[in-house]
Design an enzyme around this catalytic site. Structure first.
Site, short mmCIF file in Angstrom:
data_model
loop_
_atom_site.label_atom_id
_atom_site.label_comp_id
_atom_site.label_asym_id
_atom_site.label_seq_id
_atom_site.Cartn_x
_atom_site.Cartn_y
_atom_site.Cartn_z
N HIS A 127 37.18 99.72 -102.22
CA HIS A 127 38.30 100.36 -102.92
C HIS A 127 38.04 100.53 -104.42
CE1 HIS A 127 39.83 96.07 -103.43
NE2 HIS A 127 40.00 96.55 -104.65
N ASP A 159 36.57 97.82 -96.10
CA ASP A 159 36.71 97.72 -97.56
C ASP A 159 35.50 97.02 -98.18
OD1 ASP A 159 37.77 98.14 -100.03
OD2 ASP A 159 39.21 96.50 -99.96
N SER A 234 38.28 91.75 -107.38
CA SER A 234 37.87 92.47 -106.17
C SER A 234 36.35 92.53 -106.05
CB SER A 234 38.39 93.91 -106.21
OG SER A 234 39.67 94.00 -105.68
#
Length: 284
Positions: A127, A159, A234
């Site tokens: 992402h 992802d 992330s």
């Protein structure tokens, strides 16, 4: 001028609670009223899972801290940190990078990543790259050096994405935990660049395994942790006390978009390894 929050985007999608009906509605959406005529509370209606990359410009004004401490409560004594966690942190930080994707024309996002082999392949979240709209990807090492990164492959459904930097980067690959070896209650560290603060280490435990969450249109079986995870984390590793990666930090639950509340989610290492092996095998 509006003050930006530093929390990154998106503000959803929704956390899949065990209390949800098959059609996706929870008790807070029930049309019925209780005998007193009141509707159920709506606190859980704003509990969302947010992908924890940070968007360009989101850091401005995003870190708010008192610099004067006058009149504030006394700081609590820090709990002693197990020596093995200190060692795990020392071993991990050198293999973790900041990922900067995109640019002025394509939008941009930042996150984290880590080396998985001596060929300088890096794992990160897809992402981060998606938010950048296919723009260039730059990796910043712990020593401040920057390298243009090749996107070896992407897997949006899981992802995950694999990057590659030149051999001269000399990143230390992180060892991966054995699939199925992670246990609820074991101590873990989240390592990455929350809010652009590279090399940040936070500690917690594994709160749950096989937690069902939804990111975008896809469901994920995740490792839940209370280690503090925030936008910019992330793609960074969640490691155990032996310094082995047990998952890739990907999302947090947040109440009304207000940042970490101690419920974070990582993609389990068995899924990470399987996806990475497939991507690297295809892309070289």
């Amino acid at each position: 001028m509006a003050v930006q929050t530093g929390l990154g985007e998106p503000r959803g999608p929704w956390f899949i609670s065990p209390e949800l009906d098959p059609d996706g509605r929870g008790w807070w959406d029930a049309p019925e009223r209780d005998p007193g005529g009141r509707r159920p509370g709506r606190l859980l209606a704003v509990l969302a899972v947010v992908a924890v990359s940070a968007v360009s410009g989101a850091l401005a004004g995003g870190v708010v801290a008192s610099r004067d401490g006058a009149g504030g409560p006394a700081a609590a004594s820090a709990a002693p940190v197990p020596a093995e966690l200190v060692t795990a942190a020392e071993r991990t930080v050198s293999g973790v990078v900041s990922v900067l994707a995109g640019g002025a024309t394509s939008g941009s996002a930042t996150g984290s990543g880590f080396a998985v082999d001596d060929q300088q392949h890096l794992i990160t979240n897809d992402h981060i790259l998606a938010k950048a709209g296919g723009g260039p990807v730059t990796v910043e090492l712990p020593d401040g050096r920057r390298f243009a990164a090749e996107v070896v492959g992407r897997e949006p459904r899981s992802d995950l994405a694999v990057l590659k930097v030149p051999a001269s980067a000399g990143l230390t690959p992180l060892p991966l935990a054995k699939p199925g070896a992670t246990r609820v209650g074991e101590p873990v560290l989240a390592v990455g660049s929350p809010l652009g603060l590279a090399g940040t280490v936070t500690a917690g435990i594994v709160s749950a395994l096989d937690r069902q969450v939804r990111l975008g249109n896809n469901r994920h079986s995740a490792v839940q942790t209370d280690a503090s995870i925030n936008p910019g984390n992330s793609g960074g590793p969640l490691v155990n006390a032996r310094g082995e990666v047990v998952g890739v930090n990907t999302a947090i639950a947040t109440i009304d978009g207000n940042g970490s509340i101690g419920i974070g989610f990582a993609i389990p290492i068995d899924q990470v390894q399987q996806t990475a092996d497939t991507i690297i095998g295809k892309g070289g």
